[in-house]
Write a protein that holds these residues in place. Structure first.
Motif, mmCIF file in Angstrom:
data_model
loop_
_atom_site.group_PDB
_atom_site.id
_atom_site.type_symbol
_atom_site.label_atom_id
_atom_site.label_comp_id
_atom_site.label_asym_id
_atom_site.label_seq_id
_atom_site.Cartn_x
_atom_site.Cartn_y
_atom_site.Cartn_z
ATOM 1 N N HIS A 275 27.592 28.978 2.680
ATOM 2 C CA HIS A 275 28.179 28.094 1.677
ATOM 3 C C HIS A 275 28.263 28.865 0.359
ATOM 4 C CE1 HIS A 275 27.724 24.443 4.189
ATOM 5 N NE2 HIS A 275 26.594 25.013 4.580
ATOM 6 N N ASN B 130 32.449 26.443 5.408
ATOM 7 C CA ASN B 130 32.724 25.097 4.899
ATOM 8 C C ASN B 130 33.912 25.188 3.952
ATOM 9 O OD1 ASN B 130 32.807 22.624 3.580
ATOM 10 N ND2 ASN B 130 30.595 22.450 3.378
ATOM 11 N N ASN C 29 32.545 18.846 5.750
ATOM 12 C CA ASN C 29 31.447 17.909 5.533
ATOM 13 C C ASN C 29 31.872 16.885 4.493
ATOM 14 O OD1 ASN C 29 28.899 16.755 4.501
ATOM 15 N ND2 ASN C 29 27.933 18.305 5.790
ATOM 16 N N THR D 211 26.080 14.409 10.277
ATOM 17 C CA THR D 211 25.549 15.423 9.366
ATOM 18 C C THR D 211 24.125 15.113 8.919
ATOM 19 O OG1 THR D 211 25.990 16.721 7.389
ATOM 20 C CG2 THR D 211 26.529 14.373 7.274
#
Length: 412
Positions: free
Chosen positions: A91, A114, A147, A233
Motif C-alpha cells: 500500500h 490496492n 477495498n 475485509t
C-alpha cells in the motif's frame, strides 16, 4: 462439477506450485499479523499457517526494512522445509519498495496492489504502471485488490458526477458497489494494456457487508473471467466473523463464483491465527467443494445427554485427526474423506453412527452403560468402562491404517 456446484471457468493463474482459477479447486489463504521485520517470528507464523492448511500466505511489506526481510523469511522457510508461496501486501509505496529491493521482488510469489492507494493525483497512473512493469519483469502475478475503505477518490468523484446526470440515479449503496467493480475492472484493463497477461491477474473487492459482497461478486463474475479472491475485509471476532464469512461466501461459492478464499477473523486475545484457516477449510469441506481433514458429526445434546463425555470425546477425536493429518496426508490416499460420528444417546446414535465410516453411540442418561461402535455401517464392538476414549481413538487409527491405500504402493 463439485457436489452439484457448477464452477464458473476463470483464467488460471499460477502462483508458485499453486493454481488459482481455471477450474482448479478453491484455494485457502491467510495473512500473518507479525511485524515482517521480525524474520523469525514471521517465518514461524507462515509455517504455522501453511501447516494448518493455508496454501498461500500474505505478509505486510510496508517499509524498506520489511522489504529487506522478505528474502530472509523465504530462506528461513526453506530451512524449515515449508514451501508455501508468499504474497507481498503493498500500500502507498509498493512501487518504490519493489524497485529498491529486487531480492524482495524476486522472493515474493505474488504482489497485492490496492488501486485506491497505489498513488494519488498525477502520480497514481505512473506508480500503478511501475508496479505492473515490475510484475512483468519478475514474471509475477498480481492481485488487484479494491477495498471499500480506500476507494479511488478520483474514480468515485467521476462516477458520482455521471450518476447525478443520470435520469435514474443509483442510491449510495449501489454507487459504492458500482465504484468498486469499476475500479477493479478498469485497473485490470490498464494492467493488460501495460503488458501483464490476464493469466497473471486476480481480482478482489473487499467489503464488510454480507449483501454487498454477494452483489459485487455476482457483478464481477458476470463482467469478467479474471480469477476471483473472496472474503470480507473485516469479518470480526469469534462467532460473528465466522457466521458473516460463511453467510457471504457460501452464497457465491454455491453459485460457482470464487477461486480462492480468506476468512479475515480478528483473533481472540491470545488466540491462534490458524483459526481462520480452519474456518476457511470447513466452509469448503461442509459445502462439498474440497476435503481437507476427517470431520466429526456430533449431536448437540439434550436432556437425554446430561453427561459431557460425548462432547469431550467429539472434541478430542477432532483434535486427534487434525493432529494426525500431516502424517496421514503423507502416507495415505483419500484419508481426508474419512467421516466420523460421536453421538450422545440411543435416539439418533446408532443411525448416525451407521452413516459414518466410523461412529460411536454413547449411552445417554439412564441408558445401559455400553457404547456400540460401527464401521462402514456394521457394528464391530461394544465399548464399556473408563477407557472408551483411548479405545475409540485406537479404532480410528487402525481403520485408517487398514482402509486407505498407502501412497506409492500399488494394489496387489
Amino acid at each position: 462439477m463439485e457436489n452439484g456446484i457448477k464452477r464458473r471457468v476463470t483464467q488460471a493463474v499460477r502462483i508458485g506450485s499453486v493454481v488459482i482459477g481455471g477450474g482448479a479447486p478453491v484455494v485457502v489463504q491467510s495473512m500473518t499479523n507479525t511485524d515482517t521485520v521480525d524474520v523469525i517470528g514471521t517465518a514461524v507464523q507462515c509455517a504455522e499457517l501453511a501447516r494448518a492448511g493455508s496454501e498461500l500466505v500474505r505478509i505486510t511489506v510496508n517499509t524498506p526494512e520489511a522489504a529487506a526481510a522478505v528474502p530472509k523469511i523465504r530462506d528461513h522457510l526453506a530451512r524449515m522445509q515449508v514451501d508455501v508461496p508468499l504474497i507481498g501486501d503493498f500500500h502507498y509505496n509498493g512501487h518504490r519498495l519493489l524497485q529498491e529491493h529486487p531480492a524482495c521482488a524476486e522472493a515474493l510469489a505474488k504482489y497485492r496492489i490496492n488501486p485506491g492507494n497505489v498513488g494519488f493525483g498525477k502520480k497514481k497512473d505512473e506508480q500503478f504502471a511501475q508496479m505492473i512493469e515490475l510484475a512483468c519483469r519478475y514474471d509475477k502475478p498480481v492481485r488487484i485488490g479494491v477495498n471499500w475503505g480506500s476507494l479511488d477518490q478520483s474514480l468515485l468523484a467521476r462516477l458520482m458526477d455521471e450518476n447525478a446526470k443520470s435520469p435514474e440515479p443509483l442510491d449510495s449503496v449501489q454507487m459504492m458497489r458500482m465504484a468498486m467493480v469499476t475500479s477493479a475492472l478498469e485497473s485490470a484493463d490498464k494492467a493488460v494494456e501495460l503488458g501483464l497477461g490476464a493469466d497473471k491477474i486476480i481480482l478482489s473487492c473487499k467489503v464488510s457487508g454480507v449483501q454487498d459482497l454477494i452483489a459485487i461478486y455476482r457483478e464481477l463474475s458476470n463482467r469478467s473471467d479474471y480469477a476471483l479472491h473472496l472474503g470480507l475485509t473485516e469479518a470480526g471476532m469469534g462467532s460473528k466473523g465466522i457466521v458473516a464469512s460463511t453467510a457471504a461466501m457460501g452464497v457465491v461459492l454455491q453459485e460457482g463464483i470464487g477461486d480462492t478464499i480468506r476468512v479475515s477473523l480478528t483473533p481472540e486475545p491470545g488466540g491462534k491465527r490458524t483459526q481462520e484457516v480452519i474456518v476457511a477449510q470447513e466452509i469448503l469441506q461442509t459445502m462439498g467443494l474440497r476435503a481437507f481433514t476427517p470431520m466429526v458429526t456430533a449431536c448437540p445434546g439434550c436432556g437425554r445427554t446430561t453427561s459431557t463425555f460425548f462432547q469431550e470425546l467429539a472434541q478430542s477425536i477432532q483434535e486427534h485427526v487434525r493432529g494426525k493429518m500431516p502424517e496421514w496426508r503423507g502416507q495415505y490416499d483419500g484419508v481426508e474423506n474419512l467421516t466420523l460420528a460421536v453421538m450422545g444417546c440411543i435416539v439418533n446414535g446408532p443411525g448416525e453412527s451407521k452413516h459414518a465410516n466410523i461412529g460411536i453411540s454413547l449411552p445417554g442418561t439412564g441408558e445401559v452403560p455400553a457404547a456400540p461402535v460401527f464401521e462402514d455401517g456394521e457394528k464391530t464392538v461394544t465399548l464399556r468402562g473408563d477407557n472408551i476414549a483411548a479405545e475409540f481413538t485406537a479404532i480410528v487409527d487402525n481403520y485408517v491404517a487398514r482402509t486407505y491405500q498407502r501412497k506409492n504402493q500399488s494394489v496387489s
